[in-house]
Design a protein around this motif. Structure first.
Motif, PDB file in Angstrom:
ATOM      1  N   ALA A 195       4.289 155.379  71.863  1.00  0.00           N
ATOM      2  CA  ALA A 195       3.267 155.771  70.557  1.00  0.00           C
ATOM      3  C   ALA A 195       2.027 154.958  70.471  1.00  0.00           C
ATOM      4  O   ALA A 195       1.366 155.520  70.023  1.00  0.00           O
ATOM      5  CB  ALA A 195       4.260 155.376  69.514  1.00  0.00           C
ATOM      6  N   HIS A 196       2.115 153.697  70.741  1.00  0.00           N
ATOM      7  CA  HIS A 196       0.865 152.915  70.681  1.00  0.00           C
ATOM      8  C   HIS A 196      -0.001 153.338  71.857  1.00  0.00           C
ATOM      9  O   HIS A 196      -1.332 153.289  71.663  1.00  0.00           O
ATOM     10  CB  HIS A 196       1.231 151.367  70.815  1.00  0.00           C
ATOM     11  N   ALA A 197       0.604 153.683  72.921  1.00  0.00           N
ATOM     12  CA  ALA A 197      -0.321 154.152  74.130  1.00  0.00           C
ATOM     13  C   ALA A 197      -1.340 155.515  73.924  1.00  0.00           C
ATOM     14  O   ALA A 197      -2.507 155.536  74.457  1.00  0.00           O
ATOM     15  CB  ALA A 197       0.522 154.106  75.281  1.00  0.00           C
ATOM     16  N   VAL A 198      -0.529 156.139  73.103  1.00  0.00           N
ATOM     17  CA  VAL A 198      -1.194 157.552  72.914  1.00  0.00           C
ATOM     18  C   VAL A 198      -2.729 157.337  72.289  1.00  0.00           C
ATOM     19  O   VAL A 198      -3.688 157.796  72.648  1.00  0.00           O
ATOM     20  CB  VAL A 198      -0.410 158.393  72.184  1.00  0.00           C
ATOM     21  N   PRO A 199      -3.003 157.002  70.931  1.00  0.00           N
ATOM     22  CA  PRO A 199      -4.116 156.543  70.367  1.00  0.00           C
ATOM     23  C   PRO A 199      -4.973 155.699  71.398  1.00  0.00           C
ATOM     24  O   PRO A 199      -6.163 156.043  71.168  1.00  0.00           O
ATOM     25  CB  PRO A 199      -3.903 156.196  68.775  1.00  0.00           C
ATOM     26  N   LEU A 200      -4.424 154.829  71.983  1.00  0.00           N
ATOM     27  CA  LEU A 200      -5.182 153.853  72.615  1.00  0.00           C
ATOM     28  C   LEU A 200      -5.896 154.487  73.773  1.00  0.00           C
ATOM     29  O   LEU A 200      -7.329 154.274  74.062  1.00  0.00           O
ATOM     30  CB  LEU A 200      -4.560 152.731  73.032  1.00  0.00           C
ATOM     31  N   ALA A 201      -5.085 155.198  74.519  1.00  0.00           N
ATOM     32  CA  ALA A 201      -5.679 156.054  75.762  1.00  0.00           C
ATOM     33  C   ALA A 201      -6.354 156.904  75.235  1.00  0.00           C
ATOM     34  O   ALA A 201      -7.425 157.356  76.112  1.00  0.00           O
ATOM     35  CB  ALA A 201      -4.504 156.278  76.572  1.00  0.00           C
ATOM     36  N   LEU A 202      -6.207 157.679  74.520  1.00  0.00           N
ATOM     37  CA  LEU A 202      -7.220 158.762  73.914  1.00  0.00           C
ATOM     38  C   LEU A 202      -8.480 158.202  73.413  1.00  0.00           C
ATOM     39  O   LEU A 202      -9.665 158.548  73.848  1.00  0.00           O
ATOM     40  CB  LEU A 202      -6.725 159.492  72.452  1.00  0.00           C
ATOM     41  N   ILE A 203      -8.541 156.873  72.739  1.00  0.00           N
ATOM     42  CA  ILE A 203      -9.810 156.322  72.235  1.00  0.00           C
ATOM     43  C   ILE A 203     -10.629 155.712  73.519  1.00  0.00           C
ATOM     44  O   ILE A 203     -11.879 156.268  73.833  1.00  0.00           O
ATOM     45  CB  ILE A 203      -9.789 155.064  71.328  1.00  0.00           C
ATOM     46  N   ALA A 204     -10.053 155.216  74.371  1.00  0.00           N
ATOM     47  CA  ALA A 204     -10.593 154.814  75.591  1.00  0.00           C
ATOM     48  C   ALA A 204     -11.027 155.875  76.552  1.00  0.00           C
ATOM     49  O   ALA A 204     -12.044 155.779  76.992  1.00  0.00           O
ATOM     50  CB  ALA A 204      -9.285 153.691  76.438  1.00  0.00           C
ATOM     51  N   GLY A 205     -10.058 156.817  76.529  1.00  0.00           N
ATOM     52  CA  GLY A 205     -10.407 158.219  77.293  1.00  0.00           C
ATOM     53  C   GLY A 205     -11.663 158.772  77.090  1.00  0.00           C
ATOM     54  O   GLY A 205     -12.494 159.352  77.992  1.00  0.00           O
TER      55      GLY A 205
END
Length: 287
Positions: A195-205
């Motif tokens: 769950a934490h990886a989704v917003p982090l990866a979206l922001i970084a992506g």
């Protein structure tokens, strides 16, 4: 340009295989897809990282939705991780934007960082059960405030690593959470990490997209395979023996890490030869 012209079956197959492995093992797509894009398909490291971040985020949305429905996400842990990871990701992206036009130096840093994180991920995959047992035997960290601080620090480290190399939120994140929260069920830690990886990866992506490091056609081809792949892998995860999957995955990560180190070393040597040859060619020109 129609859909048939932009479709690439090899990229779709790569997405399918990585999606299955993500569903089976819980290890993030960055550990597998980024080196695959760099080593097999010759994608530039910056583009591979940016494209893979959005690939991993979209692929993991389905996984986080399943964990959310099963109530296997500890949102308190997610908030603590995000408190460190989101600012760290934004700062790292800002640094990449500021220093990103320095020739091949940035790509060299990405290659070396990716190789080092892959090696660390391979070790984490192999030792996950031992670390879990040691954490349970040791008991929770005291006082409780230290857990909050170290979770935020962990989030900051993951945010920086993911923004640079797209690796860090999978096996490394879960392994560290095991040490911080030994009494929490494994499934809740995995669900919280996803769950934490989704917003982090979206922001970084999206940050890498802004920097011009995302190939949308490549992303679409990868997702064509990864979405069904992660669904199949998730269904098979309960039947696949860890004693086979974990050593196999660790071996793949270790080989990828070594190959990336060799690639970075070869490119560094080539750059030095090019720099050394430049003065000689200038001196040879007629005046």
């Amino acid at each position: 340009m129609n859909a048939v012209q932009v479709f690439d079956s090899m990229h779709a197959v790569a997405g399918l295989l990585v999606g299955v492995l993500v569903g089976l093992t819980g290890v993030g797509g960055g550990s597998l897809m980024t080196p695959l894009l760099v080593l097999m398909f010759g994608v530039a490291p910056g583009t591979a990282v940016g494209t893979d971040l959005l690939f991993a985020a979209i692929t993991k949305i389905a996984g986080s939705a399943v964990h959310g429905k099963r109530d296997t996400v500890d949102w308190q842990i997610v908030r603590r991780l995000a408190t460190g990871s989101i600012p760290a990701a934004l700062l790292t992206l800002g640094a990449l934007a500021w220093f990103g036009k320095v020739g091949k130096n940035t790509e060299h840093v990405i290659l070396v960082s990716l190789a080092a994180l892959l090696a660390l991920t391979a070790v984490a995959v192999l030792l996950r059960k031992r670390l879990f047992k040691a954490a349970v035997d040791h008991g929770p960290m005291q006082p409780a405030g230290r857990i909050v601080v170290w979770t935020v620090v962990l989030g900051a480290c993951i945010g920086t690593a993911v923004s640079i190399s797209s690796v860090g939120a999978g096996a490394i994140g879960v392994t560290a959470l095991l040490m911080l929260y030994p009494r929490s069920p494994m499934v809740r830690l995995v669900g919280s990490d996803i769950a934490h990886a989704v917003p982090l990866a979206l922001i970084a992506g999206f940050g890498h997209w802004f920097l011009g490091d995302v190939n949308l056609v490549l992303l679409g081809n990868l997702l064509i395979g990864s979405i069904p792949g992660v669904i199949v892998g998730s269904y098979l995860s309960s039947r696949a023996p860890d004693r086979v999957l974990q050593p196999l995955l660790a071996c793949v990560l270790a080989v990828s890490s070594w190959q990336l180190f060799l690639k970075a070393r070869a490119e560094d040597k080539a750059d030095k030869v090019e720099v050394a040859a430049a003065p000689a060619s200038v001196a040879a020109q007629p005046h």
